[in-house]
Design a protein around this motif. Structure first.
Motif, PDB file in Angstrom:
ATOM      1  N   THR A  38       0.829  -1.354   0.113  1.00  0.00           N
ATOM      2  CA  THR A  38       0.071   0.014   0.124  1.00  0.00           C
ATOM      3  C   THR A  38       0.775   1.163  -0.010  1.00  0.00           C
ATOM      4  OG1 THR A  38      -1.821  -1.124   1.089  1.00  0.00           O
ATOM      5  CG2 THR A  38      -1.742   1.349   1.312  1.00  0.00           C
ATOM      6  N   ILE A  39       0.628   2.014  -0.948  1.00  0.00           N
ATOM      7  CA  ILE A  39       1.455   3.338  -1.030  1.00  0.00           C
ATOM      8  C   ILE A  39       0.407   4.425  -0.595  1.00  0.00           C
ATOM      9  CG2 ILE A  39       2.584   4.866  -2.648  1.00  0.00           C
ATOM     10  CD1 ILE A  39       2.825   2.120  -4.335  1.00  0.00           C
ATOM     11  N   SER A  40       0.981   5.327   0.016  1.00  0.00           N
ATOM     12  CA  SER A  40       0.256   6.318   0.883  1.00  0.00           C
ATOM     13  C   SER A  40       0.946   7.766   0.585  1.00  0.00           C
ATOM     14  CB  SER A  40       0.303   6.182   2.284  1.00  0.00           C
ATOM     15  OG  SER A  40      -0.333   7.111   2.914  1.00  0.00           O
ATOM     16  N   ILE A  41       0.031   8.649   0.166  1.00  0.00           N
ATOM     17  CA  ILE A  41       0.392  10.129  -0.162  1.00  0.00           C
ATOM     18  C   ILE A  41      -0.630  10.989   0.434  1.00  0.00           C
ATOM     19  CG2 ILE A  41       0.794  11.693  -2.153  1.00  0.00           C
ATOM     20  CD1 ILE A  41       1.033   9.452  -4.074  1.00  0.00           C
ATOM     21  N   PRO A  42       0.081  11.806   1.274  1.00  0.00           N
ATOM     22  CA  PRO A  42      -0.825  12.757   1.958  1.00  0.00           C
ATOM     23  C   PRO A  42      -1.617  13.572   1.027  1.00  0.00           C
ATOM     24  CG  PRO A  42       1.421  12.912   2.955  1.00  0.00           C
ATOM     25  CD  PRO A  42       1.449  12.007   1.631  1.00  0.00           C
ATOM     26  N   TRP A  43      -2.912  13.724   1.237  1.00  0.00           N
ATOM     27  CA  TRP A  43      -3.734  14.482   0.383  1.00  0.00           C
ATOM     28  C   TRP A  43      -3.457  15.903   0.074  1.00  0.00           C
ATOM     29  CZ3 TRP A  43      -6.737  13.344  -3.409  1.00  0.00           C
ATOM     30  CH2 TRP A  43      -7.592  14.185  -3.963  1.00  0.00           C
ATOM     31  N   SER A  44      -2.508  16.751   1.209  1.00  0.00           N
ATOM     32  CA  SER A  44      -2.253  17.964   1.109  1.00  0.00           C
ATOM     33  C   SER A  44      -1.189  17.923  -0.177  1.00  0.00           C
ATOM     34  CB  SER A  44      -1.608  18.541   2.326  1.00  0.00           C
ATOM     35  OG  SER A  44      -0.612  17.442   3.023  1.00  0.00           O
ATOM     36  N   ASP A  45      -0.222  17.111  -0.428  1.00  0.00           N
ATOM     37  CA  ASP A  45       0.662  17.066  -1.334  1.00  0.00           C
ATOM     38  C   ASP A  45      -0.081  16.714  -2.628  1.00  0.00           C
ATOM     39  OD1 ASP A  45       2.641  17.175   0.319  1.00  0.00           O
ATOM     40  OD2 ASP A  45       3.061  15.064   0.552  1.00  0.00           O
ATOM     41  N   VAL A  46      -1.254  16.061  -2.849  1.00  0.00           N
ATOM     42  CA  VAL A  46      -1.763  15.782  -4.011  1.00  0.00           C
ATOM     43  C   VAL A  46      -2.422  17.209  -4.389  1.00  0.00           C
ATOM     44  CG1 VAL A  46      -3.697  14.788  -5.265  1.00  0.00           C
ATOM     45  CG2 VAL A  46      -2.268  13.428  -3.544  1.00  0.00           C
ATOM     46  N   ASN A  47      -3.040  17.814  -3.524  1.00  0.00           N
ATOM     47  CA  ASN A  47      -3.728  19.267  -3.639  1.00  0.00           C
ATOM     48  C   ASN A  47      -2.768  20.281  -4.096  1.00  0.00           C
ATOM     49  OD1 ASN A  47      -6.408  20.668  -3.302  1.00  0.00           O
ATOM     50  ND2 ASN A  47      -5.080  21.992  -2.139  1.00  0.00           N
ATOM     51  N   ALA A  48      -1.591  20.188  -3.634  1.00  0.00           N
ATOM     52  CA  ALA A  48      -0.445  21.092  -3.730  1.00  0.00           C
ATOM     53  C   ALA A  48       0.034  20.869  -5.572  1.00  0.00           C
ATOM     54  CB  ALA A  48       0.657  21.044  -3.033  1.00  0.00           C
ATOM     55  N   ALA A  49      -0.042  19.776  -5.806  1.00  0.00           N
ATOM     56  CA  ALA A  49       0.377  19.633  -7.163  1.00  0.00           C
ATOM     57  C   ALA A  49      -0.936  19.620  -8.183  1.00  0.00           C
ATOM     58  CB  ALA A  49       0.983  18.124  -7.244  1.00  0.00           C
ATOM     59  N   LEU A  50      -2.002  19.339  -7.554  1.00  0.00           N
ATOM     60  CA  LEU A  50      -3.174  19.400  -8.518  1.00  0.00           C
ATOM     61  C   LEU A  50      -4.308  20.176  -7.856  1.00  0.00           C
ATOM     62  CD1 LEU A  50      -3.506  15.644  -9.176  1.00  0.00           C
ATOM     63  CD2 LEU A  50      -2.240  17.069 -10.453  1.00  0.00           C
ATOM     64  N   PRO A  51      -4.139  21.522  -7.773  1.00  0.00           N
ATOM     65  CA  PRO A  51      -5.024  22.346  -7.127  1.00  0.00           C
ATOM     66  C   PRO A  51      -6.363  22.204  -7.505  1.00  0.00           C
ATOM     67  CG  PRO A  51      -3.166  23.681  -7.948  1.00  0.00           C
ATOM     68  CD  PRO A  51      -3.068  22.155  -8.501  1.00  0.00           C
ATOM     69  N   GLY A  52      -7.347  22.094  -6.401  1.00  0.00           N
ATOM     70  CA  GLY A  52      -8.845  21.954  -6.746  1.00  0.00           C
ATOM     71  C   GLY A  52      -9.173  20.615  -7.041  1.00  0.00           C
ATOM     72  N   ALA A  53      -8.187  19.713  -6.973  1.00  0.00           N
ATOM     73  CA  ALA A  53      -8.593  18.007  -7.533  1.00  0.00           C
ATOM     74  C   ALA A  53      -9.628  17.541  -6.377  1.00  0.00           C
ATOM     75  CB  ALA A  53      -7.390  17.134  -7.150  1.00  0.00           C
ATOM     76  N   ASN A  74     -11.127   9.872   4.767  1.00  0.00           N
ATOM     77  CA  ASN A  74     -11.647  11.098   5.359  1.00  0.00           C
ATOM     78  C   ASN A  74     -11.519  11.265   6.694  1.00  0.00           C
ATOM     79  OD1 ASN A  74     -13.648  13.202   5.805  1.00  0.00           O
ATOM     80  ND2 ASN A  74     -14.849  12.598   4.459  1.00  0.00           N
ATOM     81  N   VAL A  75     -10.670  12.086   7.179  1.00  0.00           N
ATOM     82  CA  VAL A  75     -10.361  12.315   8.573  1.00  0.00           C
ATOM     83  C   VAL A  75     -11.036  13.397   9.158  1.00  0.00           C
ATOM     84  CG1 VAL A  75      -7.974  11.398   8.313  1.00  0.00           C
ATOM     85  CG2 VAL A  75      -8.347  13.961   7.912  1.00  0.00           C
ATOM     86  N   ALA A  76     -11.764  14.222   8.380  1.00  0.00           N
ATOM     87  CA  ALA A  76     -12.659  15.458   8.923  1.00  0.00           C
ATOM     88  C   ALA A  76     -13.766  15.645   8.295  1.00  0.00           C
ATOM     89  CB  ALA A  76     -11.804  16.604   9.232  1.00  0.00           C
ATOM     90  N   GLY A  90      -7.482  12.640   4.265  1.00  0.00           N
ATOM     91  CA  GLY A  90      -6.271  12.372   4.899  1.00  0.00           C
ATOM     92  C   GLY A  90      -5.034  12.015   3.949  1.00  0.00           C
ATOM     93  N   GLU A  91      -5.133  10.976   3.307  1.00  0.00           N
ATOM     94  CA  GLU A  91      -4.374  10.254   2.410  1.00  0.00           C
ATOM     95  C   GLU A  91      -4.976   9.546   1.342  1.00  0.00           C
ATOM     96  OE1 GLU A  91      -1.160   7.825   5.486  1.00  0.00           O
ATOM     97  OE2 GLU A  91      -3.490   7.436   5.531  1.00  0.00           O
ATOM     98  N   LEU A  92      -4.086   9.716   0.275  1.00  0.00           N
ATOM     99  CA  LEU A  92      -4.503   8.899  -1.272  1.00  0.00           C
ATOM    100  C   LEU A  92      -3.593   7.683  -1.050  1.00  0.00           C
ATOM    101  CD1 LEU A  92      -5.579   8.646  -3.946  1.00  0.00           C
ATOM    102  CD2 LEU A  92      -3.413   9.702  -4.482  1.00  0.00           C
ATOM    103  N   LEU A  93      -4.546   6.437  -0.932  1.00  0.00           N
ATOM    104  CA  LEU A  93      -3.945   5.190  -1.051  1.00  0.00           C
ATOM    105  C   LEU A  93      -4.082   4.317  -2.346  1.00  0.00           C
ATOM    106  CD1 LEU A  93      -5.646   4.191   2.363  1.00  0.00           C
ATOM    107  CD2 LEU A  93      -3.364   5.200   2.053  1.00  0.00           C
ATOM    108  N   PHE A  94      -3.122   3.753  -2.647  1.00  0.00           N
ATOM    109  CA  PHE A  94      -3.223   2.762  -3.817  1.00  0.00           C
ATOM    110  C   PHE A  94      -2.117   1.621  -3.592  1.00  0.00           C
ATOM    111  CE2 PHE A  94      -0.461   5.911  -5.235  1.00  0.00           C
ATOM    112  CZ  PHE A  94       0.639   5.437  -5.961  1.00  0.00           C
ATOM    113  N   GLN A  95      -2.266   0.586  -4.502  1.00  0.00           N
ATOM    114  CA  GLN A  95      -1.399  -0.462  -4.293  1.00  0.00           C
ATOM    115  C   GLN A  95      -0.558  -0.952  -5.621  1.00  0.00           C
ATOM    116  OE1 GLN A  95      -3.692  -3.574  -2.612  1.00  0.00           O
ATOM    117  NE2 GLN A  95      -3.080  -3.015  -0.486  1.00  0.00           N
ATOM    118  N   HIS A  96       0.620  -1.488  -5.169  1.00  0.00           N
ATOM    119  CA  HIS A  96       1.491  -2.231  -6.288  1.00  0.00           C
ATOM    120  C   HIS A  96       2.111  -3.328  -5.625  1.00  0.00           C
ATOM    121  CE1 HIS A  96       4.055  -2.437  -9.434  1.00  0.00           C
ATOM    122  NE2 HIS A  96       5.205  -2.423  -8.846  1.00  0.00           N
TER     123      HIS A  96
END
Length: 400
Positions: A38-53, A74-76, A90-96
């Motif tokens: 499981t690969i985890s990426i903070p959603w804040s990092d996703v949003n910084a790269a893809l604003p308004g995603a 969904n943490v809040a 909270g996090e974007l999760l996917f697997q490899h």
């Protein structure tokens, strides 16, 4: 001239769209296979790269361009988000699944115009109010349950209500990848104790630790909690389910101790990650034991039970008369030894009040087809320990 302007505008538009991608590189240092990582990426990092995603309008792709199932935790859920930053997430999760010797993999996360598909549910947890406060969870490999206060309550006069006081963890063995918890509870107790094509509940818990329950060990005796007191589901999704169980104070050789267990249940994994936080007065560490029931088979199965104790791994392999073979295991990083009591095989480690003790626990059934021998089960347990000690490293880069 107009055509040149339109072509330039179109090229600029396409370049802008192409820039709305997040490149993800994942590395690790092991030579073993790492299935269902499981690969985890903070959603804040996703949003910084893809604003308004928007979580329903993104695609996660591997290096070959294949779309991967994903989940956003969904943490809040009550958060207001007027700037569209996704602050509830909270996090974007996917697997490899890393093949043996494959030590790196690349992915992209990008915005899409259409709504992403609904991915198959592979990790699930819920409170089972219709069955005496059970709490049940599963992934595509194995299912579990444990027991709440209603089961521990005395039977009212004149009734035949079941009574069981235990904080042991149960196993339900599946032979299908789809969710079965709701289906089995719906068909009833007598049916899920028989294999009708999807698997069966054949594991015995009783007063034991079951498959991964805990207690406090004083060198001679195991002191355990009773049935869980409260629960909280933190995530349910195609990739990961997360929940907590709270166990109220119990007496551990004169010391009141309480415990919160946080379970992380990932798709594709035979063993769940469990973090137990014990609370007690004082700063001295206590010795915690994690256990496996010594006699987990159904009656009449005449089992041959093999026990292995090595480093951070305690496991069993149980050959049964007519119900196939199954394995149970605890992987406890930082383990300091082994012991046993009348009911349980035990693996020991120190824990400090307020700090999580991390371990892994679960099982596998030969009829499911993935793990069919003791050697395979030993390899999986040892690989789990190696993976815990060598987590993947995730690097992010925005760009085209």
């Amino acid at each position: 001239m107009k055509r040149l302007i339109l072509a330039a505008a179109l090229a600029a538009s396409l370049n802008a769209y192409a820039a709305e991608k997040l490149a993800v590189s994942v590395q690790h240092d092991l030579s073993i296979a790492r299935p269902s990582e499981t690969i985890s990426i903070p959603w804040s990092d996703v949003n910084a790269a893809l604003p308004g995603a928007l979580i329903q309008k993104i695609a996660v792709k591997d290096a070959k361009g294949r779309v991967l199932p994903y989940q956003v935790t969904n943490v809040a859920p009550l958060s207001k988000d007027p700037e569209g930053k996704g602050i509830a997430y909270g996090e974007l999760l996917f697997q490899h699944s890393f093949a043996p010797g494959e030590k790196s993999a690349s992915f992209t996360v990008e915005k899409i115009d259409t709504v992403a598909p609904v991915f198959a549910q592979k990790a699930y947890a819920r409170y089972v109010q219709e069955r005496l406060d059970d709490f049940a969870w599963e992934n595509d490999k194995v299912a579990h349950r444990t027991y709440g206060p209603a089961l521990a309550a005395p039977a009212p006069s004149g009734t035949n209500k079941e009574v069981l006081v235990t904080s042991g963890l149960d196993l339900w063995f599946k032979r299908v990848p789809y969710p079965i918890v709701d289906r089995w509870y719906n068909k009833g107790h007598d049916h899920y104790h028989e294999d009708e094509g999807e698997g069966m509940d054949m594991y015995q818990v009783g007063k034991s630790r079951g498959a991964g329950g805990t207690g406090v060990w004083d060198g001679k005796q195991l002191y355990t909690s009773v049935n869980y007191a409260s629960w909280k589901v933190l995530a349910n999704g195609p990739v990961r389910a997360v929940f907590e169980l709270h166990y109220a104070n119990w007496d551990a050789a004169g010391k009141p101790v309480s415990e919160v267990k946080r379970f992380t249940v990932d798709a594709g994994r035979q063993l769940d990650r469990i973090e137990s936080i014990f609370q007690y007065e004082g700063s001295e560490p206590i010795t915690v034991a994690v256990g496996l029931n010594k006699n987990p088979s159904d009656k009449g199965q005449d089992p041959v039970i093999t026990v292995k104790r090595e480093g951070p791994v305690l496991l069993q392999w149980i050959e049964q008369k007519s119900n196939g073979a199954f394995g149970t295991a605890v992987v406890l990083p930082g383990a300091e030894g082994f012991t046993q009591d009348k009911l349980n095989e035990l693996i020991l480690a120190k824990a400090t009040s307020g700090k999580p003790l991390r371990y892994y626990a679960g099982g596998a059934w030969s009829r499911a087809g993935d793990i069919t021998t003791l050697a395979q089960w030993q390899r999986l347990a040892q690989d789990t320990a190696a993976r815990d000690g060598n987590p993947v490293r995730v690097t992010l880069k925005s760009g085209k």
